[in-house]
Design a protein around this motif. Sequence first.
Motif, short mmCIF file in Angstrom:
data_model
loop_
_atom_site.label_atom_id
_atom_site.label_comp_id
_atom_site.label_asym_id
_atom_site.label_seq_id
_atom_site.Cartn_x
_atom_site.Cartn_y
_atom_site.Cartn_z
N HIS A 128 -5.94 15.30 -8.13
CA HIS A 128 -4.96 14.25 -8.85
C HIS A 128 -3.84 15.13 -9.52
N CYS A 129 -2.81 14.68 -9.37
CA CYS A 129 -1.60 15.18 -10.16
C CYS A 129 -1.83 15.21 -11.63
N GLU A 130 -1.53 16.51 -12.14
CA GLU A 130 -1.72 16.32 -13.81
C GLU A 130 -0.76 15.66 -14.34
N ARG A 131 0.56 15.46 -13.62
CA ARG A 131 1.73 14.92 -14.42
C ARG A 131 1.44 13.52 -14.05
N CYS A 132 1.65 12.92 -12.81
CA CYS A 132 1.75 11.57 -12.63
C CYS A 132 0.17 10.90 -12.28
N GLY A 133 -0.61 11.57 -11.89
CA GLY A 133 -2.15 11.19 -11.68
C GLY A 133 -2.22 10.44 -10.16
N ASP A 139 -7.77 17.14 2.79
CA ASP A 139 -6.88 17.46 3.62
C ASP A 139 -5.50 17.79 3.53
N GLU A 140 -4.84 17.29 2.31
CA GLU A 140 -3.63 17.36 1.89
C GLU A 140 -3.61 18.92 1.17
N ILE A 141 -4.73 18.96 0.52
CA ILE A 141 -4.55 20.40 -0.35
C ILE A 141 -4.63 21.50 0.78
N LEU A 142 -5.42 21.39 1.75
CA LEU A 142 -5.69 22.26 2.64
C LEU A 142 -4.53 22.72 3.55
N HIS A 143 -3.43 21.71 3.19
CA HIS A 143 -2.18 21.91 3.91
C HIS A 143 -1.10 22.27 2.91
N VAL A 147 -0.52 27.33 -5.36
CA VAL A 147 -0.62 26.37 -6.43
C VAL A 147 -0.11 24.86 -5.92
N PRO A 148 -1.12 23.97 -5.60
CA PRO A 148 -0.66 22.89 -4.97
C PRO A 148 -0.13 22.05 -5.76
N ARG A 149 1.25 21.50 -5.45
CA ARG A 149 2.07 20.74 -6.36
C ARG A 149 2.47 19.14 -5.67
N CYS A 150 2.48 18.31 -6.58
CA CYS A 150 2.71 17.23 -6.42
C CYS A 150 4.23 16.75 -6.02
N CYS A 152 6.00 15.14 -7.59
CA CYS A 152 6.67 14.85 -8.80
C CYS A 152 6.75 16.26 -9.43
N GLY A 153 6.15 17.21 -8.90
CA GLY A 153 6.42 18.79 -9.58
C GLY A 153 5.03 19.09 -10.21
N GLY A 154 4.35 18.11 -10.63
CA GLY A 154 3.13 18.70 -11.50
C GLY A 154 1.90 19.18 -10.29
N ILE A 155 1.28 20.30 -11.18
CA ILE A 155 0.18 20.60 -10.44
C ILE A 155 -0.94 19.48 -9.98
N ILE A 156 -1.44 19.67 -8.81
CA ILE A 156 -2.53 19.17 -8.18
C ILE A 156 -3.79 19.71 -8.61
N LYS A 157 -4.49 19.05 -9.72
CA LYS A 157 -5.78 19.69 -10.09
C LYS A 157 -7.05 18.88 -9.44
N PRO A 158 -7.95 19.82 -8.82
CA PRO A 158 -9.20 19.16 -8.12
C PRO A 158 -10.00 18.75 -9.14
N ASP A 159 -10.78 17.50 -8.92
CA ASP A 159 -11.64 16.73 -9.73
C ASP A 159 -12.87 17.57 -9.76
N VAL A 160 -12.87 19.06 -9.97
CA VAL A 160 -14.05 19.59 -10.19
C VAL A 160 -14.37 20.06 -11.77
N VAL A 161 -15.50 19.97 -12.20
CA VAL A 161 -15.64 20.41 -13.48
C VAL A 161 -15.78 21.89 -13.54
N LEU A 162 -14.76 22.29 -14.66
CA LEU A 162 -14.82 23.70 -14.75
C LEU A 162 -15.36 24.13 -16.03
N TYR A 163 -15.89 25.32 -16.38
CA TYR A 163 -16.64 25.64 -17.51
C TYR A 163 -15.62 25.40 -18.61
N GLU A 164 -16.18 24.79 -19.81
CA GLU A 164 -15.39 24.28 -20.87
C GLU A 164 -14.91 22.96 -20.74
#
Length: 238
Positions: A128-133, A139-143, A147-150, A152-164
Motif C-alpha cells: 500500500h502507498c503510505e500516502r494515499c493508501g 507483480d507491480e512491485i516487481l516491475h 524504492v517503489p513509488r505510488c 501520488c509520489g508516496g512510498i509503497i510499503k509492503p504489508d509485512v510486519v517489521l521488527y518494532e
Amino acid sequence: MTEPIKQLRELVDQSERIVFFGGAGVSTESGIPDFRSTGGLYHQEWKYPPEEILSHTFYKSNPEEFFRFYRAKMLAPDARPNAAHRKLAEWERQGKLTAVITQNIDGLHQAAGSRNVLELHGSVHRNHCERCGKFYALDEILHTQGVPRCSCGGIIKPDVVLYEEGLDQDVLQAAVRALMEADMLIIGGTSLNVYPAAGLISYYRGDRLVLINKSPVGRDLDARLVITDPIGQVFSQL
Ligand code: OAD
C-alpha cells in the motif's frame, strides 16, 4: 511406512479441527531459505545485520537499502508450493483443518489452495502507498526498481510486519480462536523464537500436539510426537 508417519496418520484420522502453525521451514523445500538455519538469511553477510534491516526504524531511515535487501531476499516470485502446503490445503477442503497460522509472507499456502490462512507477519502480495493508501499487487512491485513509488509520489510499503511493528489484531484474535477450538495442533518449520507469534501456541489446550521440525525449537512443548525430517517429505507420505 515408518512408525512416526503411521502415528501421525492416526492422529490426523482422529481429528476434525486441525490447526497448523508454521514458519519459514515450511517453504525451504520450495526453495526459499529460512532465517536461523546455517544456510538461513540471518547467517548471510550483508552490509547491515538482516534483523536490523527488517526493522521499522531501518525502513524509515534507509529505505533504499531496505528495498535492496527486500527485493533480493524476501521476494521469491517463482517459488511453488510443496507437498506440505498442498496437503494442508487438501485437509481444509476435506473439512479436517480449520486454519493455517503462518509466520511466512510468501503466500504459498494460498497458492496451494488454502483459504483460511492467518498471516501473522503479513504478505508480500499486499502493498500500500503510505500516502494515499492505494493497493499494489506483488507483480507491480516487481516491475519497479529501488524504492517503489505510488503515482501520488508516496512510498509503497509492503504489508509485512517489521521488527518494532505490531501484529494485526484481527489476525491475532482469529489465530487465538482457531487454536482454542482445535483438536489437533501441528507445529512445523519454525524455531519458535519470535514473539508474540510463538506465544500463541499456548492457546491450544488439546493433547494432540505434533512437532515437525528439523532442529530443536526455542521452547518446551508437551508434544505427543516429534518428527525431525523435512516437512515436505513428511507430508508427501500422508
Ligand atoms: P526460523 O528460520 O527461525 O526457523 C525455521 C525452522 O525450520 C528451523 O528450526 C529449521 O530447523 C526448520 N526447518 C527448516 N527447513 C525445514 C524443513 N524442510 N522441514 C522441517 N523443518 C525445517 O524461521 P521462523 O521460525 O519462521 O519474522 O522465524 C520466525 C520469524 O523470524 C519470521 O517470520 C521472520 C523472522 O525474523 C519477521 O520478519 C517479522
